[in-house]
Design an enzyme around this catalytic site. Sequence first.
Site: not given
Length: 289
Positions: A205, A229, A279
């Site tokens: 991430d 995110s 993502q």
Amino acid sequence: MTTVNDLLNLLVLEQISETEFNGTSETIGNPIVFGGQVLAQAIHAASKTITNGRILHSMHSYFLEPGDLELPITYSVSVIRDGGSFSVRRVTAHQKETTIFILSASFHKKEEGYNHQIEMPTNLKQPEALLSWTDILQQYGEFLPKSLKSFFEIERPIEFKPVLLGNPLEKKDLPPVSNVWFKLKGNVSGLDMATKKQILTYISDYNILVSALNPHASKAHWGNTQTASLDHSMWYFRDFDFDDWLLYSMESPNASSARGFARGHIFTREGKLIASVAQEGLMRPKNKK
């Protein structure tokens, strides 16, 4: 957190019942819970309900609400299926009455089959020739924007070395790609495969939305753009170790409607593809409603 042991302690969850677990949070410099932490803890919770030796091969998740750093996070695991080859778990994370995150994870029994992979990017500088975030802070800290300097000042259990070091003062658009070497700090021996995947998920991430922001660097930066995110998916392919630098190679095919999409591949230094990531994140200019 300064070493891998601190990160491992963060992944330890308090078991409330056979399918419920509590986790605590550590800041990475943001006022809300880091998405990678929630991802890794949720996978840890799901793996606790796997008793047939199957290994995680993919997960798909959505971030619903920002997490409060001061509150524990409760992970509730639902056993969706234990089939002949695959086991599926759904994890819901909540703080008090608020659901902040949902994840589906699939675990597969060990099988042999066909094998191929894409090639790692070539002609990249090796990590020994690059500056780490720590080096950048030490050498250029007085010239960095305040928000970026504060972010670099947070101690982390991972060392990052970007292949291309963009100048935040240059105001120049860059290609929609980003390559970052990374390595854990501390003793990484003896980690089992499940734990290595949880750590890798935590790290995944970091950095990925940089590739989506790069093409707009002449006008957009972390200080004037609200980022978060929105979802995160990951596929795990091959065993690996953390005893050398790993490469996170990322690209952004699209940004539109205040969202940026990025995907990445994680390789060993020798070029073995160990995981892929996708993502979509919020990229909202703060001066626009």
